[in-house]
Design a protein around this motif. Structure first.
Motif, PDB file in Angstrom:
ATOM      1  N   ARG A   1      -6.072   9.373   5.900  1.00  0.00           N
ATOM      2  CA  ARG A   1      -4.827   9.388   5.151  1.00  0.00           C
ATOM      3  C   ARG A   1      -5.084   9.451   3.647  1.00  0.00           C
ATOM      4  O   ARG A   1      -4.401  10.167   2.926  1.00  0.00           O
TER       5      ARG A   1
ATOM      6  N   GLU B   1      -4.965  -1.081  -4.816  1.00  0.00           N
ATOM      7  CA  GLU B   1      -4.949  -1.116  -3.347  1.00  0.00           C
ATOM      8  C   GLU B   1      -6.093  -1.962  -2.804  1.00  0.00           C
ATOM      9  O   GLU B   1      -5.937  -2.674  -1.813  1.00  0.00           O
TER      10      GLU B   1
ATOM     11  N   LEU C   1      -1.090  -4.778   8.047  1.00  0.00           N
ATOM     12  CA  LEU C   1      -2.395  -4.672   7.381  1.00  0.00           C
ATOM     13  C   LEU C   1      -3.285  -5.920   7.516  1.00  0.00           C
ATOM     14  O   LEU C   1      -4.468  -5.799   7.830  1.00  0.00           O
TER      15      LEU C   1
ATOM     16  N   LEU D   1       0.992   3.642   3.087  1.00  0.00           N
ATOM     17  CA  LEU D   1       1.258   3.122   4.422  1.00  0.00           C
ATOM     18  C   LEU D   1       2.751   2.897   4.601  1.00  0.00           C
ATOM     19  O   LEU D   1       3.467   2.604   3.645  1.00  0.00           O
TER      20      LEU D   1
ATOM     21  N   VAL E   1      -5.072  -9.669   1.383  1.00  0.00           N
ATOM     22  CA  VAL E   1      -4.590  -9.910   2.750  1.00  0.00           C
ATOM     23  C   VAL E   1      -5.731 -10.054   3.744  1.00  0.00           C
ATOM     24  O   VAL E   1      -5.519 -10.008   4.945  1.00  0.00           O
TER      25      VAL E   1
ATOM     26  N   GLU F   1      -9.506   2.426  12.976  1.00  0.00           N
ATOM     27  CA  GLU F   1      -8.503   2.146  11.959  1.00  0.00           C
ATOM     28  C   GLU F   1      -9.008   2.570  10.573  1.00  0.00           C
ATOM     29  O   GLU F   1      -8.263   3.130   9.779  1.00  0.00           O
TER      30      GLU F   1
ATOM     31  N   VAL G   1      -5.017  -5.939  10.746  1.00  0.00           N
ATOM     32  CA  VAL G   1      -6.101  -4.968  10.867  1.00  0.00           C
ATOM     33  C   VAL G   1      -7.423  -5.642  10.515  1.00  0.00           C
ATOM     34  O   VAL G   1      -8.414  -5.496  11.217  1.00  0.00           O
TER      35      VAL G   1
ATOM     36  N   MET H   1     -13.029  -5.095  11.085  1.00  0.00           N
ATOM     37  CA  MET H   1     -12.071  -3.979  11.096  1.00  0.00           C
ATOM     38  C   MET H   1     -12.578  -2.873  12.010  1.00  0.00           C
ATOM     39  O   MET H   1     -13.717  -2.464  11.936  1.00  0.00           O
TER      40      MET H   1
ATOM     41  N   GLU I   1       3.127  -0.459   8.791  1.00  0.00           N
ATOM     42  CA  GLU I   1       1.680  -0.513   8.597  1.00  0.00           C
ATOM     43  C   GLU I   1       1.299  -1.515   7.515  1.00  0.00           C
ATOM     44  O   GLU I   1       0.270  -2.184   7.609  1.00  0.00           O
TER      45      GLU I   1
ATOM     46  N   ILE J   1      -5.087  -5.451  -3.113  1.00  0.00           N
ATOM     47  CA  ILE J   1      -4.115  -5.824  -2.076  1.00  0.00           C
ATOM     48  C   ILE J   1      -4.835  -6.094  -0.762  1.00  0.00           C
ATOM     49  O   ILE J   1      -4.616  -7.119  -0.107  1.00  0.00           O
TER      50      ILE J   1
ATOM     51  N   ARG K   1      -0.593  -5.434  17.019  1.00  0.00           N
ATOM     52  CA  ARG K   1      -0.215  -5.270  15.607  1.00  0.00           C
ATOM     53  C   ARG K   1       1.174  -4.663  15.486  1.00  0.00           C
ATOM     54  O   ARG K   1       2.014  -5.113  14.707  1.00  0.00           O
TER      55      ARG K   1
ATOM     56  N   MET L   1       0.865  -1.176   0.000  1.00  0.00           N
ATOM     57  CA  MET L   1       0.000   0.000   0.000  1.00  0.00           C
ATOM     58  C   MET L   1       0.908   1.236   0.000  1.00  0.00           C
ATOM     59  O   MET L   1       1.695   1.436   0.933  1.00  0.00           O
TER      60      MET L   1
END
Lengths: 277, 415
Positions: free
Chosen positions: B12, B322, A148, A140, B329, B5, A151, B1, A144, B325, A160, A137
């Motif tokens: 961001r 993103e 991830l 990040l 994960v 966060e 999270v 989640m 981070e 990604i 974490r 990412m």
């Protein structure tokens, strides 16, 4: 132990991290599913008669009846020309895709039967991806990025951070924790990606051309890191088209036109001498 | 989640495109500010107007005959139909304390000393007009005398300004000139009665007794005598409780037995309004006006929300990889949805929060310009923030949904 363990119990000893028995006893391994072993007998991954068909006007079999067992603690490379089905294989094991027919087992669970939501959970918990293009990412930091997956598992923040720090330290990037990917070299990025793949302590690490975007020296370092991870007991499945890279693995699965053409045992896998990152 | 966060990641993402986010927020700021400005002005205008009208509520009924269906202010289109006999009859109705006629004496100018000031009209009425104590200096005039009462504004037209005891010369429209003595000066802050309009006190007003100044007469159909006839009448009830009954009585008398009923043109109707009615009517008018203007402002808010939707769609496309990604994960669709939705809500909420002071500033400037005291509609500040959040949700829903549905395999391959 040599002949029987490939049928049923071989993976027990392999899970301990000793690659020896696998190399010796795996001569018959590509016939394993037919010889009556259950796919859920403690392997990291098992594919049984998997077929994946895409309908692009006419049916195209990306995978056409694949049987494959990845024992725990093993180090497997997959080779094949482009379009042979390598990526589809990886996507199926990584729970990104579902087979048209057949069964996919990851860590003793049949994932091909799961809902999308559950597959996502499996993906987060049991699978660690390492990509050719790193896929970090961009906004990040290294830490981070590593954290991830945690999270999305709902792991608490302090934990974490601890875990990310520990993993970055393990891949030799403790001092780069606060850097963004664009402040890191290619090799460093790939090591961050590997640390991320390890975050949830997965049953298997799926690496798709992990050295494809790296120069040879950096690629060798990454292979050194994989070697160490394997030595520590991790299961690795790596797709590559470079023969020398494939030779770091214990065995090479050759894929052609959606079928496994042959499984080649590497008698003495290549070793990176100094695997320090 | 965890929410915290998601919020952190969204903040961001917003901050990583500063200019784009700023422009998007600006769209919402303008929309919310426009709404706040107009709502504030509307609320202030209403408070101002109602403060003037409703501030000194009196148990009065304003009576006139105007064109049917016309919804104007008190006295709009009034024709002189109320005879002296009608006034007497009205005064006998139960609950009525007094009846104050009001007529217009057309004038050309008023002179005092060497000064001559143009003045269109004098208001002819009875001394009871000043019963509320609006004469600040001096006294009310007496019927049958050549006396006038002026308001402070009118007194100020002359140099030196008129004071009690001064002599003025009224030049009537007919060309005659009449001398009269100023016996009282009316307080400017006195609204001057509903017939003088909302800003009565700010216009020069000259009051004269109906006798001898008011000369509009008609033959009373009931008595056959020639009598003075007035376009507007104020019926003062004994108290507020008596107003409704008095209103019914007045209406009944006017329609059934009055001279006015016979004198009134065919398509004219009697209007009998209490202060309450006038305030209600005004309030309705102001509400309609405020809603209309706010409606226009809402359009800019809609445009602002389209801006959010647009930016979010771009953002989703741009971050396809993103998303891939995150899904690889272990991000669930819901996590991705949450991330993008929070981002959109963030843009909307920040825009709304910034839009409130901007809107108040706009209202303040406009208020200064038109001389209006601001009344801040605090409940609308809360509504604005809620609308900002809502705008974010609505605008972000589709982009976030499409982000959550992104196929990770395609997304990871996306360049």
């Amino acid at each position: 132990m040599a002949t029987s363990d490939s049928d049923a119990g071989g993976t027990d000893s392999e899970a301990g991290g000793d690659p020896g028995p696998d190399a010796e006893g795996a001569g018959s391994e590509h016939r394993q599913p037919e010889s009556g072993s259950r796919p859920d007998d403690g392997n990291a991954v098992a594919l049984r008669a998997v077929r994946k068909t895409y309908y692009l006007g006419e049916p195209v079999h990306a995978l056409d009846g694949v049987d494959l067992v990845i024992p725990r603690g093993s180090y497997t490379a997959v080779m094949g020309p482009s379009g042979s089905g390598k990526s589809t294989l990886l996507n199926l094991i990584g729970c990104l895709d579902t087979p048209t027919e057949g069964e996919v087992w990851v860590n003793d669970r049949e994932v091909s039967a799961l809902s999308q939501r559950e597959r996502t959970r499996v993906r987060g918990q049991e699978v660690g991806f390492v990509f050719q293009t790193f896929n970090l990412m961009p906004k990040l930091t290294a830490a981070e990025n590593v954290a991830l997956p945690l999270v999305f598992e709902g792991i608490d923040k302090r934990e974490r951070i601890d875990r990310a720090t520990e993993l970055l330290d393990e891949v030799g990037l403790a001092d780069r924790a606060g850097h963004r990917p664009n402040e890191l070299s290619g090799g460093q990025r790939q090591r961050v990606a590997i640390a991320r793949a390890l975050a949830n302590d997965p049953a298997i690490i799926l690496a798709d051309e992990p050295t494809g975007n790296l120069d040879q020296e950096t690629g060798t370092q990454i292979m050194g890191l994989f070697q160490r991870l394997h030595d520590e007991g991790n299961t690795i499945l790596m797709v590559t088209h470079e023969r020398p890279i494939a030779e770091y693995a214990q065995r090479v699965v050759h894929v052609l036109d959606g079928t496994i053409e042959r499984v080649e045992e590497i008698e003495s896998p290549r070793r990176v001498e100094s695997d320090g990152p | 989640m965890e929410f915290a966060e998601s919020l952190r990641l969204s903040v961001r993402a917003v901050r990583s495109h500063r200019l784009r986010s700023a422009l998007t927020v600006l769209g919402v700021v303008i929309g919310v500010a426009a709404v706040i400005t107009f709502v504030t002005l509307g609320t202030s205008l209403r408070a101002d107007v109602l403060g003037q009208v409703g501030g000194e509520r009196s148990p009065n009924l304003y009576v006139w005959a105007g064109p049917e269906g016309q919804n104007g202010g008190p006295g709009a289109g009034a024709q002189p139909v109320f005879t002296t006999r009608d006034l007497d009859q009205l005064a006998n109705i139960e609950g009525v304390a007094s009846v104050v006629p009001r007529g217009i004496v057309p004038t050309a100018a008023i002179s005092a000393g060497n000064d001559t000031v143009a003045q269109r009209q004098a208001i002819a009425t009875s001394p009871a007009y000043f019963d509320s104590g609006s004469v600040a200096d001096g006294r009310a005039f007496r019927q049958g005398s050549r006396e006038v009462v002026v308001n402070e504004r009118a007194a100020g037209l002359f140099d030196p300004s008129l004071s009690v005891g001064a002599t003025v010369s009224l030049q009537l429209a007919s060309g005659d000139s009449v001398e009269a003595e100023v016996v009282g000066v009316q307080n400017s802050s006195a609204a001057g009665g509903a017939f003088e309009g909302l800003d009565g006190g700010s216009q020069p007003l000259v009051f004269v007794p109906t006798d001898p100044f008011y000369r509009t007469t008609v033959e009373s159909p009931a008595t056959g005598e020639r009598q003075r006839v007035y376009p507007t009448v104020t019926v003062v009830a004994e108290d507020f409780a008596a107003v409704p009954d008095a209103k019914v009585g007045v209406q009944a008398y006017l329609t059934n037995r009055s001279d006015a009923a016979r004198l009134v043109p065919d398509d004219y109707a009697f209007a009998v309004r209490s202060d309450e009615d006038l305030v209600d009517q005004l309030q309705e008018l102001l509400t309609t006006l405020t809603n209309f203007v706010t409606g226009i402002a809402v359009i800019s808010l809609v445009v602002g929300s389209i801006g959010i939707a647009n930016v979010m769609l771009v953002s989703v496309t741009e971050r396809t990889r993103e998303i891939g990604i995150m899904k690889a994960v272990g991000a669930q669709n819901r996590d991705v949805l949450q991330l993008f939705l929070i981002e959109a809500v963030l843009l909307g909420a920040v825009g709304a929060i910034l839009g409130i002071p901007v809107g108040v500033a706009g209202a303040y400037l406009a208020g200064e310009y038109i001389g209006l005291d601001l009344v801040l509609p605090y409940e609308w500040f809360a509504i604005a923030v809620a609308v900002g959040v809502l705008v974010g949700v609505v605008a972000g829903l589709y982009p976030a949904w499409s982000a959550s549905k992104t196929d990770p395999i395609d997304a990871l391959r996306y360049e």
